[in-house]
Motif scaffolding. Structure first.
Motif, PDB file in Angstrom:
ATOM      1  N   ASP A 302      34.528  45.041  21.709  1.00 32.27           N
ATOM      2  CA  ASP A 302      33.409  45.191  22.640  1.00 32.27           C
ATOM      3  C   ASP A 302      33.918  45.454  24.061  1.00 32.27           C
ATOM      4  O   ASP A 302      35.083  45.299  24.353  1.00 32.27           O
ATOM      5  CB  ASP A 302      32.561  43.917  22.626  1.00 32.27           C
ATOM      6  CG  ASP A 302      31.854  43.758  21.289  1.00 32.27           C
ATOM      7  OD1 ASP A 302      31.672  44.786  20.604  1.00 32.27           O
ATOM      8  OD2 ASP A 302      31.524  42.616  20.921  1.00 32.27           O
ATOM      9  N   ARG A 303      32.988  45.831  24.919  1.00 36.09           N
ATOM     10  CA  ARG A 303      33.245  45.941  26.352  1.00 36.09           C
ATOM     11  C   ARG A 303      34.406  46.888  26.671  1.00 36.09           C
ATOM     12  O   ARG A 303      35.343  46.557  27.401  1.00 36.09           O
ATOM     13  CB  ARG A 303      33.518  44.553  26.952  1.00 36.09           C
ATOM     14  CG  ARG A 303      32.351  43.584  26.791  1.00 36.09           C
ATOM     15  CD  ARG A 303      32.728  42.179  27.213  1.00 36.09           C
ATOM     16  NE  ARG A 303      33.140  42.113  28.624  1.00 36.09           N
ATOM     17  CZ  ARG A 303      32.304  42.038  29.646  1.00 36.09           C
ATOM     18  NH1 ARG A 303      30.999  42.035  29.428  1.00 36.09           N
ATOM     19  NH2 ARG A 303      32.755  41.969  30.881  1.00 36.09           N
ATOM     20  N   TYR A 304      34.308  48.067  26.125  1.00 34.22           N
ATOM     21  CA  TYR A 304      35.352  49.086  26.364  1.00 34.22           C
ATOM     22  C   TYR A 304      35.098  49.812  27.677  1.00 34.22           C
ATOM     23  O   TYR A 304      33.959  50.125  28.015  1.00 34.22           O
ATOM     24  CB  TYR A 304      35.314  50.101  25.223  1.00 34.22           C
ATOM     25  CG  TYR A 304      36.166  51.332  25.406  1.00 34.22           C
ATOM     26  CD1 TYR A 304      37.527  51.315  25.119  1.00 34.22           C
ATOM     27  CD2 TYR A 304      35.606  52.525  25.843  1.00 34.22           C
ATOM     28  CE1 TYR A 304      38.305  52.460  25.260  1.00 34.22           C
ATOM     29  CE2 TYR A 304      36.379  53.676  25.984  1.00 34.22           C
ATOM     30  CZ  TYR A 304      37.724  53.635  25.689  1.00 34.22           C
ATOM     31  OH  TYR A 304      38.484  54.766  25.820  1.00 34.22           O
ATOM     32  N   SER A 305      36.149  50.047  28.415  1.00 35.88           N
ATOM     33  CA  SER A 305      36.057  51.003  29.511  1.00 35.88           C
ATOM     34  C   SER A 305      37.392  51.733  29.611  1.00 35.88           C
ATOM     35  O   SER A 305      38.428  51.197  29.227  1.00 35.88           O
ATOM     36  CB  SER A 305      35.709  50.317  30.831  1.00 35.88           C
ATOM     37  OG  SER A 305      36.750  49.460  31.200  1.00 35.88           O
ATOM     38  N   VAL A 306      37.322  52.973  30.081  1.00 36.36           N
ATOM     39  CA  VAL A 306      38.536  53.790  30.189  1.00 36.36           C
ATOM     40  C   VAL A 306      39.388  53.253  31.330  1.00 36.36           C
ATOM     41  O   VAL A 306      38.909  53.111  32.454  1.00 36.36           O
ATOM     42  CB  VAL A 306      38.179  55.267  30.463  1.00 36.36           C
ATOM     43  CG1 VAL A 306      39.441  56.098  30.625  1.00 36.36           C
ATOM     44  CG2 VAL A 306      37.315  55.814  29.332  1.00 36.36           C
ATOM     45  N   ARG A 307      40.632  52.905  31.042  1.00 37.23           N
ATOM     46  CA  ARG A 307      41.493  52.367  32.098  1.00 37.23           C
ATOM     47  C   ARG A 307      42.095  53.505  32.914  1.00 37.23           C
ATOM     48  O   ARG A 307      42.519  54.528  32.363  1.00 37.23           O
ATOM     49  CB  ARG A 307      42.572  51.489  31.473  1.00 37.23           C
ATOM     50  CG  ARG A 307      41.948  50.262  30.804  1.00 37.23           C
ATOM     51  CD  ARG A 307      42.946  49.449  30.039  1.00 37.23           C
ATOM     52  NE  ARG A 307      44.003  48.945  30.904  1.00 37.23           N
ATOM     53  CZ  ARG A 307      44.877  48.008  30.527  1.00 37.23           C
ATOM     54  NH1 ARG A 307      44.801  47.470  29.333  1.00 37.23           N
ATOM     55  NH2 ARG A 307      45.823  47.610  31.362  1.00 37.23           N
ATOM     56  N   PRO A 308      42.110  53.355  34.235  1.00 36.45           N
ATOM     57  CA  PRO A 308      42.581  54.448  35.101  1.00 36.45           C
ATOM     58  C   PRO A 308      43.994  54.919  34.753  1.00 36.45           C
ATOM     59  O   PRO A 308      44.288  56.115  34.837  1.00 36.45           O
ATOM     60  CB  PRO A 308      42.555  53.823  36.505  1.00 36.45           C
ATOM     61  CG  PRO A 308      41.614  52.675  36.413  1.00 36.45           C
ATOM     62  CD  PRO A 308      41.651  52.185  35.004  1.00 36.45           C
TER      63      PRO A 308
END
Lengths: 333, 295
Positions: A302-308
């Protein structure tokens, strides 16, 4: 943790195969050093001994090796393609990736225990096409051409029992794979017939003052000013004149990057995410495998976001340092 | 050898299409291929209109084949395809999905040029699926064709794309919409303004390609006119003329006369001003123009 889709990474050489395995690929795809695969470039691909070593290395680490035999067997030479299937089977490959019905039929009859994947070169864009290959040749997976939108991928996945593999990263082929003869129109050799697009033997660079001309078999594909980075003259990525406008009429040099939509692809139930680039270096394979491994693992929770830092790493190895969602994203133009 | 009229690859206004086929009913062609191969958004004629036109041409004495789109993506594409397959005509399949749908509907199949048939075993497989004719890939040479015909075991007739702008590639992207800076789904149907596609030139002014919606074609006309004796000798049973906005009737008349053994001289300069190519047939780059036999 939910098990994410398989990460399928490219290897044009044994060092690249090892990098892919070391950095987290679930499977590595390779080809032989001949026109039986769609990346038939000088200095690339595997001898039988290299494949045997690669298979052993992957299997020791619990990973798979898939062999692409995905060009179209040419009349009078089909035994060469049959032999490639035999070699893949004998050397312990986990699956063969093929496009041609005659060759699929040969593999299904001769090596029934060897898994068969329908190559992207097979141009199967709909469930009827996939299911036909499933019914007749027992394919267990299909690699979808990069022409479908996300909802279309979902629709196809819902209407076939065959595993779905989609492209997740890499140089973008703007044409439906297996349906493009532009290369042979200009050079006489194409992906379907020779496993090549815009082959290097036909490339010529001419300097005219400050301007560099890139030609393919004499056709001017682009010219570059002294401050412009000069790209390889892949013929669909050149600048041409259409009704007085000079621009990238077919495609800019750019790479597909699906980091932002990985959770959606996983939700749709795709079985595998494929990375393009057997023609690239082992360093490329290592970098992109590491990033995609981390991203797929994160997106499977869950709670995926693309890491910079992922984005930075992939941008650095993208064509023209540009990225796109391609056809997944409907307004793409 | 028979003469056929291939599917219309361009988007023309409805009346222009109807006029074209009203004329074609009187042309010396044995078979007429109908339908939309390129883009589902082209709807001047809908599926039912193509089927009605097929009935008219059949009544006029023509053999009619309906054609599948080359790229079948949406659920709507497949619904249209099923209607075509169940209309009582043969279906030219340009996609594996179309092969399955035609096979299930019991429609005879023409294995189209976009199916990628390069060897005898693959042709035999399509014959086992119900193919009653086939068209080699555009890039196939005479030598490769002879080899294929020697190694196949089926006996279905071979039809070669003999005259017209070569359909070379299909894409997810609409290049015509892109040229006008429009989204594919809001393309304003600009293809209709370009009855032979939009020419693409290199930056030094050479004719290169033409963009036709999601299809890319050759700038020049692929013409095997000068290879006619060799076509027959290579085992070709039919030659396909692909519709162009101008001079199609003249070309059909010229080909028909030539097939009948009459000496004719087409006006290449007027009818095909962008030039002609026949490199593929000679095993070379498609855009090459080879005069005289190279074999």
């Amino acid at each position: 943790m939910m098990r994410g889709p398989h990460l399928v990474c490219p290897a044009g050489s044994l060092p690249a195969l090892k990098k892919a395995v070391d950095h987290g690929a679930d499977a590595v795809y390779v080809g032989f050093k001949d026109p039986t695969n769609a990346r038939n470039f000088a200095g690339l691909n595997f001898t039988d001994a290299q494949l045997a070593e690669g298979v052993a290395y992957a299997h020791r680490n619990g990973r798979e090796v898939l062999v692409a035999i995905n060009t179209y067997p040419q009349a009078g030479q089909t035994s060469h393609w049959h032999r490639a299937v035999d070699r893949a089977a004998e050397l312990g490959a986990d699956a063969v990736i093929m496009a041609d019905p005659g060759l699929l039929d040969y593999a299904a009859r001769t090596w029934p225990a060897l898994r068969r994947h329908l190559s992207v070169q097979g141009s199967a864009t709909n469930a009827d096409a996939i299911n036909l290959a499933h019914e007749h040749f027992g394919i267990s997976r299909v690699v979808l051409p990069r022409v479908l939108t996300l909802p279309q991928v979902e629709y196809v996945a819902a209407h076939t029992p065959v595993e779905i593999e989609v492209f997740g990263f890499g140089s973008l082929c703007v044409m439906a794979e297996g349906r493009c003869a532009l290369s042979s129109w200009v050079t006489g050799e194409s992906p379907n017939t020779h496993g090549v697009c815009s082959p290097a033997a036909h490339v010529r660079w001419d300097q005219h003052g400050d301007t560099l001309h890139a030609r393919l078999n004499g056709m001017l594909i682009d010219r570059f000013g002294k401050d412009e980075p000069a790209g390889y003259p892949t013929l669909c990525k050149g600048r041409f004149d259409v009704a007085g406008d000079t621009y990238y009429a077919l495609e800019e040099p750019t790479s597909l990057n699906t980091l932002s939509i990985l959770p959606e692809l996983i939700r749709m139930g795709v079985a595998a995410i494929k990375v393009e680039g057997r023609q690239r270096s082992p360093t490329y394979t290592a970098q992109v495998t590491r990033v995609l491994r981390a991203a797929i693992d994160a997106a499977s929770q869950d709670r995926y976001s693309v890491r910079p830092e992922w984005q930075r790493e992939l941008t650095a190895i993208s064509e023209g340092h540009q990225q796109t969602l391609g056809a997944y994203h409907r307004p793409w133009r | 050898m028979k003469l056929t009229l291939g599917p219309l690859l361009y988007y023309w206004p409805r009346q222009q299409v109807l006029d074209f086929y009203a004329a074609a009913a009187h042309w010396p062609v044995d078979t007429i291929y109908l339908g939309e191969v390129v883009c589902a958004r082209r709807h001047e004629l809908r599926t039912a209109d193509w089927i009605a036109l097929a009935q008219d041409l059949k009544t006029a004495g023509k053999t009619v084949v309906l054609c599948s789109q080359a790229l079948l993506e949406s659920a709507g594409d497949l619904i249209s395809l099923r209607k075509l397959a169940e209309a009582g005509f043969a279906l030219e399949a340009n996609d594996m999905g179309a092969v399955r749908v035609a096979h299930e509907a019991g429609a005879p199949i023409i294995a189209g040029p976009h199916l990628n048939i390069y060897n005898g075993a693959t042709l035999d497989w399509y014959a086992s699926m119900g193919a009653v004719g086939w068209v080699p890939a555009l890039e196939m040479s005479a030598v490769a064709l002879r080899q294929l015909l020697a190694e196949r075991t089926c006996t279905i007739p071979t039809e070669v794309f003999a005259h017209g702008h070569a359909p070379l590639a299909f894409s997810a992207r609409c290049f015509t919409a892109r040229h006008f800076d429009l989204n594919k789904d809001a393309c304003e149907f600009r293809c209709i303004e370009h009855p032979d596609g939009l020419p693409v030139h290199t930056r030094d002014g050479q004719p290169f390609l033409r963009i036709n919606g999601i299809q890319t074609q050759s700038a020049t006309c692929q013409s095997l006119w000068h290879d006619l004796p060799d076509l027959a000798a290579s085992g070709v049973d039919a030659v396909r003329i692909s519709p162009q906005a101008q001079y199609t009737a003249e070309w059909i008349a010229a080909w028909a006369a030539a097939l009948a053994g009459t000496a004719v001289t087409p006006d290449f300069a007027a009818w095909q001003p962008e030039g002609v190519s026949n490199g593929y047939w000679h095993g070379q780059a498609g855009l090459a123009h080879i005069t005289g036999s190279t074999r």
